[in-house]
Design an enzyme around this catalytic site. Structure first.
Site, short mmCIF file in Angstrom:
data_model
loop_
_atom_site.label_atom_id
_atom_site.label_comp_id
_atom_site.label_asym_id
_atom_site.label_seq_id
_atom_site.Cartn_x
_atom_site.Cartn_y
_atom_site.Cartn_z
N LYS A 84 0.82 -1.23 0.00
CA LYS A 84 0.00 0.00 0.00
C LYS A 84 0.85 1.27 0.00
O LYS A 84 0.57 2.21 -0.75
CB LYS A 84 -0.92 0.02 1.22
CG LYS A 84 -2.02 -1.03 1.22
CD LYS A 84 -2.95 -0.88 2.40
CE LYS A 84 -2.32 -1.18 3.73
NZ LYS A 84 -1.97 -2.61 3.90
N THR A 85 1.86 1.30 0.86
CA THR A 85 2.65 2.53 1.00
C THR A 85 3.39 2.86 -0.30
O THR A 85 3.36 4.01 -0.75
CB THR A 85 3.65 2.38 2.16
OG1 THR A 85 2.92 2.25 3.39
CG2 THR A 85 4.55 3.61 2.26
N GLU A 120 -3.80 5.68 1.69
CA GLU A 120 -3.78 4.26 1.98
C GLU A 120 -5.10 3.88 2.63
O GLU A 120 -5.61 4.60 3.49
CB GLU A 120 -2.63 3.92 2.93
CG GLU A 120 -1.27 4.02 2.29
CD GLU A 120 -0.18 3.44 3.18
OE1 GLU A 120 -0.45 2.42 3.86
OE2 GLU A 120 0.92 4.00 3.19
#
Length: 406
Positions: free
Chosen positions: A69-70, A113
């Site tokens: 996600k990051t 996110e």
């Protein structure tokens, strides 16, 4: 309203706050939270707070998935910035280009996110979603994989009919996501050549950085190059290309963003050298992430690898013990240190020594060292020039790199 960020315990500042926002990882007996309740100050869980923010934007883009996600949020954000879209951004790690982990823009775009832990992402109001993967994690909350899949299904159902879903065609757990929305669906992949966006002709340089061609619906779209390593990041970048292409972002802007992005904080982050030994730090704390990090590291040119792994939470170690042992086999030398408990107490009858025993049973030599100072001394004696040292985990293991570099 006064906005304050509190790190550690500072009860004196609580009394001046109008609202106290806390994360899902904060226990109910946290001293600041207890003090806020005592003073009758309003409190709000972070996901609920973010959810309210997402209502204010016409184009909220949520990047979800158990892993990646990051990095993907960072890539998408930089593409939008390079294209002049002036997005608002909230990312889960420090990003050099933002000089922090957020950006306040002047547009209807909010890129953030969307974390599945305790079903936080169900508080959001997304117009667009990327689902990178669905994996077995956070079992302290979800208990089993069916509950994890159910959470993602509910998240998909949040999309409006005029929304967009971009999901991973290589992940069998994502195959049926399109059944739960009337929004437009796009797929991406590397192995599944039937995906809408497919990366092919992937090559890695001596740093492990990939160059690759992206095909859209079978036709060549363009060639791209990354400044981060690993096959998993080619997949993350392919997801980014799919979304950005749909939003009309030029390939030139995507290419500039990809080259400029050298990684978010603690994502195979280069920290420096001691005695000609390179030191890296990575946040990976799940077997799938560790395997991806191992693959990325092993695409670089070096002599031998030394990994210091700190398990994160007893429940995760208990539930995924065999997978953790398997994921660490790709490193030349393994050092295990004590579990970082985070929000947990050890009611699971497990310790890091169980992982040591499991690795020994697989024929993998491993060192168990509890104290960080002793780990540093061991590495100073043992690591040779052109070796690499990697600190691995979501806890305090990140402190070892700076100690080595002193």
């Amino acid at each position: 309203m006064e906005l304050m960020l509190l790190f550690g315990s500072d009860l004196s500042k609580i009394k001046n706050a109008d609202l106290v926002v806390y994360t899902a990882a904060i226990a109910s007996d946290d001293v600041e939270l207890v003090e806020a309740h005592r003073l009758n100050i309003k409190t709000c869980e972070r996901a609920v707070f973010l959810g309210k923010l997402t209502e204010a934007f016409k184009e909220t883009i949520g990047i979800s998935g158990t892993h990646g996600k990051t990095t993907t949020t960072s890539l998408v954000s930089l593409c939008f910035i390079k294209a002049g879209f002036d997005p608002n951004v909230q990312v889960g790690a420090l990003l050099k280009q933002l000089d922090g982990n957020y950006r306040i823009g002047n547009s209807d775009y909010l890129i953030l996110e969307a974390c599945e832990y305790v079903e936080s992402f169900l508080n959001f109001h997304p117009k667009t979603e990327i689902v990178l993967n669905i994996d077995n994690d956070h079992l302290d909350y979800f208990k089993n994989f069916d509950n994890i899949k159910s959470a993602f299904t509910k998240y998909i159902k949040l999309l409006p009919e005029n929304g967009l879903l971009v999901y991973n065609a290589d992940d069998k757990n994502c195959e049926d996501l399109k059944e739960y929305t009337k929004a437009k669906c796009l797929t991406f992949g590397i192995c599944n050549t039937n995906a809408n966006f497919v990366s092919k002709n992937i090559k890695f340089d001596k740093n492990g950085f990939a160059s690759f061609d992206v095909y859209k619906n079978g036709a060549f779209l363009d060639s791209f190059k990354l400044s981060i390593s690993g096959m998993h990041n080619v997949l993350n970048a392919t997801a980014c290309v799919a979304l950005c292409n749909e939003y009309g972002i030029p390939n030139t802007a995507i290419k500039e963003a990809f080259i400029s992005f050298t990684g978010a904080n603690r994502r195979l982050e280069y920290k420096g050298e001691f005695n000609s030994v390179s030191v890296y730090d990575d946040y990976a704390h799940h077997p799938t992430e560790i395997k991806a990090t191992s693959d990325a590291l092993n695409r670089k040119v070096f002599n031998e690898s030394w990994v210091i792994f700190q398990p994160h939470t007893f429940s995760r170690l208990k539930n995924l013990l065999d997978d953790f042992a398997d994921s660490l086999l790709g490193f030349d030398h393994v050092i295990i240190t004590d579990v970082y408990a985070a929000r947990e107490k050890n009611i699971f009858n497990i310790t890091s020594k169980d992982l040591v025993d499991k690795l020994n049973g697989l024929g993998k030599p491993v060192q168990y060292i509890s104290e960080f100072e002793n780990i540093v001394s061991f590495l100073k004696r043992s690591a040779k020039p052109d070796d690499v040292v990697l600190t691995l985990g979501a806890g305090t293991v990140t402190e070892i790199g700076p100690m080595l570099l002193k």
